[in-house]
Design an enzyme around this catalytic site. Sequence first.
Site, PDB file in Angstrom:
ATOM      1  N   LYS A  73      -6.371   4.976   8.353  1.00  0.00           N
ATOM      2  CA  LYS A  73      -5.213   5.745   7.876  1.00  0.00           C
ATOM      3  C   LYS A  73      -5.529   7.240   7.832  1.00  0.00           C
ATOM      4  O   LYS A  73      -4.725   8.078   8.277  1.00  0.00           O
ATOM      5  CB  LYS A  73      -4.798   5.247   6.489  1.00  0.00           C
ATOM      6  CG  LYS A  73      -4.187   3.851   6.504  1.00  0.00           C
ATOM      7  CD  LYS A  73      -3.859   3.367   5.096  1.00  0.00           C
ATOM      8  CE  LYS A  73      -3.186   2.005   5.137  1.00  0.00           C
ATOM      9  NZ  LYS A  73      -2.865   1.479   3.796  1.00  0.00           N
ATOM     10  N   SER A  96       0.811  -1.215   0.000  1.00  0.00           N
ATOM     11  CA  SER A  96       0.000   0.000   0.000  1.00  0.00           C
ATOM     12  C   SER A  96       0.847   1.270   0.000  1.00  0.00           C
ATOM     13  O   SER A  96       0.322   2.365  -0.218  1.00  0.00           O
ATOM     14  CB  SER A  96      -0.945   0.012   1.204  1.00  0.00           C
ATOM     15  OG  SER A  96      -0.217   0.049   2.415  1.00  0.00           O
TER      16      SER A  96
END
Length: 831
Positions: free
Chosen positions: A707, A664
């Site tokens: 996040k 990611s």
Amino acid sequence: MWKQVSKEDREKRKVPVERLRVQTPPEAFPCETTEQIEPLREGIIGQDRAVRAMDFGLKVQKAGYNLYVAGPPGTGRTTYTRAKAKQAARNKPTPADWCYVYNFSRPDHPLALRFPAGEGREFKTRMDELLRDVEREIRKIFSGEDYQKHRRFIMQNFEKRAQEIWKQMDQLARELNFSLERVPEGGIATIPLMFGKPLSNEDFARLPDESRQEIKEKSKRLEQEVTESVRQIQLLEKEVEQEVSRLNKDSVRQVLKHLFEPLWETYTEEKIRKYLQDYQEDIIENHHLFKEDDGTENPMARLLQRNEENNLQRYRVNVLVDNGQLSGAPVVFENNPTYYNLFGRVEYRSTFGAMTTDFTMIKPGALHMANGGYLIVQIAELLRNPLSWHVLKRMLKNESLRIENLSEEHGLIATSGLKPEAIPLNVKVILLGNPYVYHLLSELDEDFPKLFKVKVEFDTDMKKDERHYHEFAGFVRSYCEKEGLLPFHRSALAALLDYSARLAGDQRKLTTNFHHLTRLLVEASFWAEEEGAEVVEARHVEEALAEQEYRANRMDEKMRELIEEGTIMVDVTGEKVGQINGLAVLQTGDYTFGQPHRITARTFIGRQGIINIERETSLSGQFHHKGLLILSGYLAGKFAQDKPLPLSASITFEQTYSRIDGDSASSTELYALLSSLSGIPIRQGIAVTGSVNQFGEIQPIGGVNEKIEGFFAVCKAMGFTGEQGVIIPHQNVKNLMLRPEVVEAVEAGRFHIWQVRTIEEGIEILTGVKAGTCDEHGQYEPGTLFGEVNKRLARMFSSIKEDSADLVIDVDAQAMQKLIESEGGEKSEDK
């Protein structure tokens, strides 16, 4: 000058505020509270595929159609499986009882007798009563007048005949002038007489030889006659014993006849009748076991008597499986599937220092209890007992259930072993486990696909639609009734659904993991009670969530404090070349949070390519390696069409000392490399997440909400500038279920969330400089970021090319000089 990206271009890539969080309107529930909603009594929410598979697997009755129920914990798979198995069991016939009895022909192979449900216990009761009646009647006949009269007659007849034989012997002895005497050893001595008195040895020695010889001959003749008479008496004794035994057996048989008649009328199955016949004949043969105690206090006699009492165990019945209390088929859930718990055991007792057993000590296992019904086992627990797994497969294949003792097989103790007769096995085994174990077993165990042909797979989420709204409300109502919780207002139900969507990680779906939801139901009800409310409302749900987070987020707060004080270096203002904020997700127990990490890249002339410092230090996983290789492919495809890539670079996650995995951050690392190559700085107030493919397309990632919220919390703690935000893949917009606080900050312009599809879009937001496009000659527009990168790479290539040319010239000159020297020439600069 660099070509700047217009404000309009940046604005159009922002995620609209209304798409940051999708809220369920309370009006979606027609009733004010759950008290007015019909409770969900049966079934499970959002598992249509699993429901159909379960119905099929439970109904099909062919061999090998056992079930494997796959799904993560908390989806209700265990509760639903047990409920459906019990529901199916109610419509099935109650299976038979099983009893173990003594095998009179092969004592070490107990017989298994089958009885209709409930009749096994009745059979044991009748056989116990029969044994008491037999013992009483046998003692009665042996002490009865008729029996004693017959026995006395036999004994008197024996004594009379024995006396006649003895009289004849005595008469012959007198005729031969001898007397007969019994000796203590049990024999008969012949003594010669002289003048009516026994002849001593001295007198016998003084007799003439002819007299001595005559006496010896007479003694020999008499001894022969005595021997023959003794033999006749012994034969007569055996005859008497046989007569007495025949009398005893006939007397016992006469008694047993009327005692067994009711059993013959009740039990018509051939195997049971054969057992009763053997039972009866064994009692007749061993009637001495039933005689009365003679009252002796001799310890050895007492011990022998106790041994005889143990011998009466052979006439007992061991009810192994009693289904008399069942209505329908059994459903057994075995939590600890060890070998003995599943398949039964033969227990032992210590006798004279040795371990012995008998058929009454055979104990059933879960398979015995579930025979004819359903056995539910957790596959993880079963595989912790490998022998249990292998034996279970063997018994399912053979459709036969046999009890064997492991201690005998491995010779651990000295035992008197039994081999009980096998019982036919007809059971449907249901394994509960996760999909990963299912795939492993399917691939590695050739028997597994043959025995477990039905896969019941539970999904982790369901569609967010009106039907599931109503089912969810019914579930809340039934759970509140079960646990005694306060009723929930429809605003609270809406808040619960929003939390469910966040757990599902999709605005269009709800989670099927009800473990977290039921926990929230209990805690929201608690906080409502603490407040004195009569109904749980949305604010109580929010309070419960806040309290859950506060109890678990100590690590999150500590990490944020380290960032605030500068111990962990993360910049949220300014611009830096080759430096960017990446986002990672950390988990401590059941709490997940996001944390920003500084990622840096340095580029320089060389041929080593991109060096992953984490990989070199063994702190990087395989997925992270893959992301960096893809990144290298993108750079080569973008900038190495007309020249090699003369690049050496190092990339690292600063201040991370634990293992890093996942791809990611691959787009983030690429942004840092492009910044380092171009010399164009990146805005530190923007954090990035997303993976990338070799064509520069941004790919979705997981944990997007955590996040964003992690970087938002850091920016909030260090002060908003109005320019901060997060770049996410456009595919992750549907996964956004951000906290109201974040949504409010975005709406007020203090924080921003951008969605991008390509590296070009992302780098323009990060730098404010146009990425640039390639013309037909392979050149990028001057003043664009890619133009600067290409220019830098061209300079690197020229530099490394010149160095390579100088090296080649130098090598050629040295080679020429060596050639001249080898031919005897002189060293000369001209040459």
